[in-house]
Design an enzyme around this catalytic site. Sequence first.
Site, PDB file in Angstrom:
ATOM      1  N   GLU A 198     -11.880  -1.941  -2.698  1.00 24.87           N
ATOM      2  CA  GLU A 198     -11.374  -1.090  -1.663  1.00 24.87           C
ATOM      3  C   GLU A 198     -10.119  -0.264  -2.484  1.00 24.87           C
ATOM      4  O   GLU A 198     -10.067  -0.169  -3.658  1.00 24.87           O
ATOM      5  CB  GLU A 198     -10.485  -2.327  -0.748  1.00 24.87           C
ATOM      6  CG  GLU A 198      -9.496  -3.202  -1.506  1.00 24.87           C
ATOM      7  CD  GLU A 198      -9.251  -4.416  -0.244  1.00 24.87           C
ATOM      8  OE1 GLU A 198      -9.462  -4.144   1.052  1.00 24.87           O
ATOM      9  OE2 GLU A 198      -8.208  -5.096  -0.741  1.00 24.87           O
TER      10      GLU A 198
ATOM     11  N   ASP B 116       0.713  -1.224  -0.039  1.00 23.13           N
ATOM     12  CA  ASP B 116      -0.150   0.012  -0.101  1.00 23.13           C
ATOM     13  C   ASP B 116       0.677   1.302  -0.079  1.00 23.13           C
ATOM     14  O   ASP B 116       0.565   2.104   0.821  1.00 23.13           O
ATOM     15  CB  ASP B 116      -0.991   0.083   1.202  1.00 23.13           C
ATOM     16  CG  ASP B 116      -1.586  -1.306   1.348  1.00 23.13           C
ATOM     17  OD1 ASP B 116      -1.842  -1.899   0.275  1.00 23.13           O
ATOM     18  OD2 ASP B 116      -1.890  -1.634   2.462  1.00 23.13           O
TER      19      ASP B 116
END
Length: 258
Positions: free
Chosen positions: A185, A2
Amino acid sequence: HDPVIVKQKDTYYVFCTGGGRGDGGIIPIRTSPDLVHWTNAGTALPGVPEWGRKEIPGARGAWAPDISFYNGRYHLYYALSTFGSRNSAIGLATNVTLDRGDTNYHWVDQGMVLRSFQDKDDWNAIDPNLVVENENRVWLNWGSFWGGIKMRRIDAATGKLSASDTTMYSLSSRPREQPIGGSVEAPFIIRHDDYWYLFVSFDRCCRGVNSTYNVVAGRCKTITGPYLDKDGKRMTEGGGSLAIAGTTGNWRGPGHQA
């Protein structure tokens, strides 16, 4: 995992998921002058803040940070959660500079921005992304699975949720039947010409060679949606035009496309 990137002067800074093991800090930082050669630069916070340990007792490291600059400060949003749970929270830390050699360098914990609860919310307070529409209109979008991607107006002065505009917008969601199970997401919104583009990650991350993560997108002329894919399908109805996917070789599961 991420990674999110920002540039200050002649240095690039990457913040990512991680930390929280032993006495270590959370949200690792790496720096580079050229996007090729990278140096570890410690962590943003010394550990999960006290408010976070209270709200999300199982949280260790922080997830999916997002770095942005507005109102004279860098704003680092991050999530605290545990896998598969809607008991999650998004926190905020601020700094006036990213240069550790600057005497003004100091991350200030601003506390919790928003919280989701397993027993009452159909959305999950993870994967925050801050987007600046203009100096008076700042937004935070977030979410995954269940009810999908949500967005709220932010008070630019505090970095917290706006008290004057409490509308929660739904930006993207998917059918919940298996095998996809509503999997969406990691929202990120950018502007290009007359459109706002919403990028999200579909399917499954974190399964090694079996990861099926892929990135899709939609666009709208207003930041609050509705976002449509190339075929005109709303992203709140499962729409999304493929931007990038894994290959049949050794590159699997691209996602969280900061």
